[in-house]
Every structure is written in C-alpha cells, then in structure tokens.
Write an enzyme that holds these catalytic residues in place. Structure first.
Site, mmCIF file in Angstrom:
data_model
loop_
_atom_site.group_PDB
_atom_site.id
_atom_site.type_symbol
_atom_site.label_atom_id
_atom_site.label_comp_id
_atom_site.label_asym_id
_atom_site.label_seq_id
_atom_site.Cartn_x
_atom_site.Cartn_y
_atom_site.Cartn_z
ATOM 1 N N THR A 193 0.877 -1.175 0.000
ATOM 2 C CA THR A 193 0.000 0.000 0.000
ATOM 3 C C THR A 193 0.909 1.217 0.000
ATOM 4 O O THR A 193 2.036 1.154 0.464
ATOM 5 C CB THR A 193 -0.876 0.042 1.267
ATOM 6 O OG1 THR A 193 0.005 0.161 2.380
ATOM 7 C CG2 THR A 193 -1.704 -1.207 1.417
ATOM 8 N N GLU A 338 -5.702 -3.981 -0.276
ATOM 9 C CA GLU A 338 -5.958 -5.106 0.637
ATOM 10 C C GLU A 338 -7.128 -5.972 0.182
ATOM 11 O O GLU A 338 -7.396 -7.013 0.759
ATOM 12 C CB GLU A 338 -6.263 -4.578 2.049
ATOM 13 C CG GLU A 338 -5.052 -4.043 2.797
ATOM 14 C CD GLU A 338 -4.819 -2.551 2.571
ATOM 15 O OE1 GLU A 338 -5.254 -2.030 1.533
ATOM 16 O OE2 GLU A 338 -4.201 -1.915 3.443
ATOM 17 N N TRP A 456 -19.976 15.629 11.939
ATOM 18 C CA TRP A 456 -19.050 15.300 10.852
ATOM 19 C C TRP A 456 -19.499 15.900 9.525
ATOM 20 O O TRP A 456 -20.681 15.918 9.213
ATOM 21 C CB TRP A 456 -18.966 13.781 10.668
ATOM 22 C CG TRP A 456 -18.186 13.101 11.749
ATOM 23 C CD1 TRP A 456 -17.812 13.647 12.952
ATOM 24 C CD2 TRP A 456 -17.700 11.758 11.739
ATOM 25 N NE1 TRP A 456 -17.114 12.718 13.681
ATOM 26 C CE2 TRP A 456 -17.039 11.561 12.967
ATOM 27 C CE3 TRP A 456 -17.767 10.718 10.823
ATOM 28 C CZ2 TRP A 456 -16.437 10.345 13.294
ATOM 29 C CZ3 TRP A 456 -17.173 9.508 11.141
ATOM 30 C CH2 TRP A 456 -16.513 9.326 12.372
HETATM 31 P P1 ADP Z 1 -3.226 3.287 -2.087
HETATM 32 O O1 ADP Z 1 -3.273 3.746 -0.654
HETATM 33 O O2 ADP Z 1 -2.111 2.389 -2.442
HETATM 34 O O3 ADP Z 1 -3.586 4.337 -3.091
HETATM 35 P P2 ADP Z 1 -5.653 1.809 -2.383
HETATM 36 O O4 ADP Z 1 -5.975 1.798 -3.822
HETATM 37 O O5 ADP Z 1 -5.622 0.563 -1.657
HETATM 38 O O6 ADP Z 1 -4.363 2.378 -2.195
HETATM 39 O O7 ADP Z 1 -6.591 2.858 -1.667
HETATM 40 C C1 ADP Z 1 -7.806 2.428 -1.152
HETATM 41 C C2 ADP Z 1 -8.642 3.592 -0.700
HETATM 42 O O8 ADP Z 1 -8.950 4.442 -1.801
HETATM 43 C C3 ADP Z 1 -9.986 3.186 -0.180
HETATM 44 O O9 ADP Z 1 -9.920 2.737 1.152
HETATM 45 C C4 ADP Z 1 -10.779 4.471 -0.329
HETATM 46 O O10 ADP Z 1 -10.536 5.375 0.714
HETATM 47 C C5 ADP Z 1 -10.209 5.057 -1.590
HETATM 48 N N1 ADP Z 1 -11.089 4.769 -2.709
HETATM 49 C C6 ADP Z 1 -10.961 3.814 -3.652
HETATM 50 N N2 ADP Z 1 -11.978 3.867 -4.523
HETATM 51 C C7 ADP Z 1 -12.786 4.877 -4.134
HETATM 52 C C8 ADP Z 1 -14.022 5.426 -4.605
HETATM 53 N N3 ADP Z 1 -14.626 4.978 -5.690
HETATM 54 N N4 ADP Z 1 -14.555 6.444 -3.903
HETATM 55 C C9 ADP Z 1 -13.964 6.936 -2.801
HETATM 56 N N5 ADP Z 1 -12.813 6.461 -2.315
HETATM 57 C C10 ADP Z 1 -12.228 5.456 -2.966
#
Ligand code: ADP
Length: 554
Positions: A193, A338, A456
C-alpha cells in the site's frame, strides 16, 4: 462429511494464460512501447497474441529458474503497462515465485524500504526507470540482478555490475515448460500500500484469491468484460494488479491494449481510437486530463462505450459528462489494495431502470453494491452493526476470499477485527453509509472527515459540489483549525485553464446544495493540487501546507 465427487483442479494463475492461449489464442495484446519508434518510425507499437504471450511467459519462467529463482522467491517489477510486464505477471507467479509490483512513483527511500522488505532477488525494470535503478541499486544489496526489459540494442547506459537484458534471457529458452501444479493457496504476488502514513505494508495475494477475484471482477454487474471487448487499462499494473484486468481479460479472452508511459490525454485518446478500445479503467485524475483534451479538441469516442472509475470518489459531474456528452457509461468502483482490489461497483438494478436521469446519476455516484465475495458492513465505535438506511454512517468493514488476513511478515499489526462469531473483518479505514438496496457510499477516509462542533462533514461531498461548477478543474476540502468549532471546511481549488471565478462566486454556488453548517468557511485558488503515488489527493500535505491558514470566520 460426504465429499463431493468433483475433480480437484487448483485455481492457478497459469491456468488463466493457458486458457487464453488455447481458447482465445489469436486475441491481440497491443502495447505502446517504452523504447519508442525506431529510426524509420516503426516499432512504437508492439502487437502479438495471447498465444505468443503464453510462450514468452514460459520462456521467462525458464530463464528465472536458470537464474536460480525458486518457489516463494520474490521477483520485483518497476514497469509500466506493457507486454513484457504482462509476461512477468504470468511467468513469475506461474512458476511458483512471487511477483512483486513496485510503484515507481514512490519516494526513493520508500522504494528501497519495500524492495529490501520484500527481499526481491531480481528486479525487472522498464527503460524509463534506468536512472532510478542506478540510484536504488547500492541500497538494495539483496537484488542479485537488475533485468532491463528491452533488447540488447536498447540497453541503458548505466553502470551496474549485475545488469541483465530481458530479451537475451528470454531468447536463450525454448518455452518447452510445464507450469507446476501448485497448491492454490500458494502466494502469487505482492503489492505494498502506498503508505501515506507510516511504512508501506505488503499485501500478499494467493493464486486462489487472484483467480476467484478475476471471476467476480469480470461479471456483468462488476466490470463486465467479454471476448468482444478491447480493454485499455490506464490503471497501472503496479497499482493493485491493475484492478485484476491482466487476469480478467485473459480469463474472458478480451483484447488488451497497454498504454506504456504515455498517459496524457492526447496519447490515450489516440490509442483508444486506433485500437478501437471499448472499455477502459483508471482513477479520476486521469479522466480529468482526458476529458480536458477531448473538450478542447472537440473529439468524440467512436468505440469506447464504458469506463471503470475508482481509486478516489468519482464526482457526479464527471459521470454526467462522460455519459451525456460522450456516450460513455461510467462504472464507479471502490476497493483497495488489501481487497485485490475490488469491493463494490455501482450498476443499476432492474427496479432502477424507470428512474429519471438524475435519480440514476445519484445511484451511480455512490460507490456501489457488493460484488459476490467481498461482503461488507458498517459498525459504530463499539463494533456494533449499524442499520442500512443510507443515512447512518460508520466504519466500513469487509470480509471475503480475496481480502487480506494480515500483512507480509506481520508488519502492520493484526488488522482483523473479530465479530461475535469469531470471524475476522478487515477495517477499511473508510467511513460509509449503506442504503436499503445495499449501495454503499463513502463519506470519507476516517482521517479526512471534518469534525466540527461534534458533528461530521464529508469532504467528498463538498469536493463533488465544487467540481460541478463549470470553471473548476479539481477541488480538495480539508479541515482547518477553528477556535470555536475545532475544525471548519477549507476549499482549495484549481480553476480550468482560462476560466474566471471568484472566491465569493464559488462559495455562493454551495447555497441550497448543502446544509448551512456544511458550507466551506473559505476558498483559496492554487495552480495544482498534490497527489499520492496512486493518484489520490494528498491531504496530509494539504493539511500541512494550510496549517497556519486563518479562516475569515475564526
Ligand atoms: P493506495 O493507498 O495504495 O492508493 P488503495 O488503492 O488501496 O491504495 O486505496 C484504497 C482507498 O482508496 C480506499 O480505502 C478508499 O478510501 C479510496 N477509494 C478507492 N476507490 C474509491 C471510490 N470509488 N470512492 C472513494 N474512495 C475510494
């Protein structure tokens, strides 16, 4: 137990490429190469078939075995989306080793950390990253060989004692190689990540999780890919396995088009048109650039009919533009590294078809319903289930056969939370609502949500409104210190080139769209916004940059 009488065939990554080669052998894989055109102008685009890719993936497996790579050894990649990277996806995992896709956009210190933490024995890299490799190599002592993904004629002029040439290694092998019949729970690939806080954490996938995830991702109400599609994944293969597309496309026999390093609007548009791409996938920032280009040049898409958008919230204004101006259906998707990474996709149910355009847009703007295999729930601070009424929000937890149980080498702690049945759920770090139809909507990352006077505010909602203004290109909202309310929303905006817009006009634009106490207290204009290595708004940096910002309401 009465055991079923069904053949025990393990779910293996090698079976995907074997299938593609046997049943869709002449389906094409087209790549924009990193080497660029030859002197005569030819060669910038490489094309071959699944059959060719299968042979070369086996040659790569033989070459790695000859170098001494064994079961479970990690082999890293620093590469764009391209055919050699695709061969690595199959060659490395197929032979029983672990393919570790490294995100080259991370800081060099993070790269050194993860290459050493993963104990990568070999590293494959695209020419673009030769200068980076030269910098990293002295600190990555465990890497026995750096393999440049090119031919002898294009080898980079860098001085490394252990520099190898990919094409030479592959050419020395004959491809007469049987994929080993591994246990399907064998580790297949590793992805860290991006770690905006703390060290990056390693997510270790298995053959089984990868194949099951590819099945689910290809379904009609997920990414909906078929043998009639031409898929161009803009999402990098180093970002959560390009959302499984290198696997899913092989599973269904879709033509694949890889854009290499050319990810600007013009290059992508030209490739979409030249290769008759029907479907694509990427993060909102990429589409922002593409839409900007298409708008300026008055271009339309002649074959693309849908695109997957995820990684960050896709603003409703972007969905609307794609669908209404370009005839491209948006599939809003959510997931995380994950989760292999897919969890939800927002497609409509039968009962939604009669709704108005605006009502449908409101559903598509949510992150979507679960795809089978990635169950989810929202809980309160004590871990108690919250209702699915579309209003109450809570911590979003997930569970399923392609979701992490713990991080590589246990570093990152034990992430799972046990429920009353003793089953482990993975906390996503997102705050969300789920409506009675099962559509989940992300309110925020839990660390980004604005806490004001005990209530919030969703920064995503406020950002979506700002980008709905015709003069706004991109927007970020962060919590800014307020002596009375703890935090109040500060809106930070990049205007579209040449657009005129004042702070007062934009703040007024919020009137009637949100409750009064949600209205941003201030708005500042900037030339650009910082992004993470995976294209998300880098809010930690923004919070730091605007730490001393004085709100006019303070
Ligand atoms: P990195 O931290 O490596 O960029 P990830 O792709 O694993 O990794 O990030 C996941 C996070 O991205 C999710 O937990 C969420 O917060 C955000 N995310 C992914 N897709 C969306 C979406 N369609 N809308 C809002 N947030 C998103």
């Amino acid at each position: 137990m009465l055991r079923g009488l069904i053949q025990e065939v393990p779910l293996l990554i090698s079976s995907l490429i074997t299938h593609a080669s046997r049943h869709h052998g002449d389906a094409e894989i087209v790549s924009r190469t990193v080497e660029g055109p030859a002197a005569d102008g030819s060669g910038a685009i490489h094309r071959y078939t699944y059959r060719d890719a299968h042979k070369r993936a086996r040659q790569l497996a033989q070459a790695l075995a000859r170098l001494g790579v064994k079961d479970g050894d990690r082999v890293g990649t620093l590469a764009w989306n391209g055919y050699r990277h695709f061969e690595a996806f199959y060659g490395i995992s197929g032979m029983g080793a672990v393919m570790h896709t490294v995100n080259p956009r991370l800081f060099p210190e993070q790269l050194v950390y993860i290459i050493n933490h993963a104990e990568d024995g070999y590293m494959l890299f695209d020419l673009t990253f030769a200068p980076l490799v030269e910098k990293l190599a002295p600190a990555c002592k465990g890497v026995k060989g750096w393999i440049a993904m090119t031919d002898r004629a294009h080898m980079p002029k860098i001085t490394l004692p252990n520099l190898l040439c990919y094409e030479e290694l592959v050419a020395a092998e004959n491809g007469n190689y049987e994929w080993p019949q591994l246990d399907e729970y064998t580790a297949s690939s590793l992805c860290y990540t991006s770690g905006t806080t703390g060290n990056p954490k390693g997510v270790l996938y298995s053959h089984r999780s990868t194949v099951i995830h590819a099945f689910a991702a290809a379904l009609p109400d997920a990414l909906n890919i078929s043998a009639r599609d031409v898929m161009l994944p803009v999402v990098p293969m180093f970002h959560a396995n390009a959302w499984s597309l290198p696997y899913g496309c092989a599973m269904v026999g879709a033509k694949l088009v890889f854009p290499g390093a050319a990810l600007d609007g013009k290059s992508l548009y030209e490739l979409f048109e030249a290769e008759k791409v029907t479907v694509s996938a990427g993060v909102p920032t990429v589409w922002l650039a593409l839409l900007m280009y298409a708008g300026q040049e008055k271009k339309k898409f002649s074959t693309m009919n849908r695109t997957v958008i995820g990684g960050s919230a896709c603003p409703p204004a972007m969905i609307k533009t794609f669908q209404e101006e370009y005839g491209v259906q948006v599939l809003h998707a959510w997931g995380m590294t994950e989760m292999s990474p897919l969890g939800t996709v927002s497609t409509l149910k039968a009962k939604h078809l009669k709704l108005s355009k605006e009502q449908k847009l409101a559903i598509q703007s949510k992150q979507g319903h679960n795809i089978f295999g990635a169950d989810m729930k929202i809980v309160d601070g004590e871990g108690k289930d919250l209702p699915w009424d579309g209003k109450v929000f809570g911590d979003l937890l997930v569970r399923g056969p392609w979701i992490t149980s713990s991080y590589f080498k246990g570093e990152g702690g034990d992430p799972l939370r046990l429920d009353e049945k003793g089953q482990g759920w993975f906390p996503t770090g997102d705050v969300a609502t789920i409506d009675p139809d099962g559509y989940m909507q992300i309110t925020d990352r839990s660390k980004d949500v604005i806490k004001t006077g005990g209530e919030w505010i969703s920064t995503i909602d406020l950002e979506n409104i700002a980008v709905g203004h015709p003069a706004v290109a991109e927007a970020a909202v962060i919590g800014c210190f307020h002596p009375k309310w703890d935090e109040r929303p500060l809106l930070i905006v990049v205007k579209k080139p040449g657009a005129e817009l004042t702070r007062e006009e934009l703040l007024k634009f919020y009137e009637g769209k949100v409750a009064k106490w949600w209205m941003p207290d201030d708005c500042v204009f900037v030339d650009q916004l910082p992004h993470t290595a995976t294209g998300k708004l880098l809010k930690t940096k923004l919070r730091e940059d605007f730490k001393g910002h004085k709100l006019p309401t303070a």
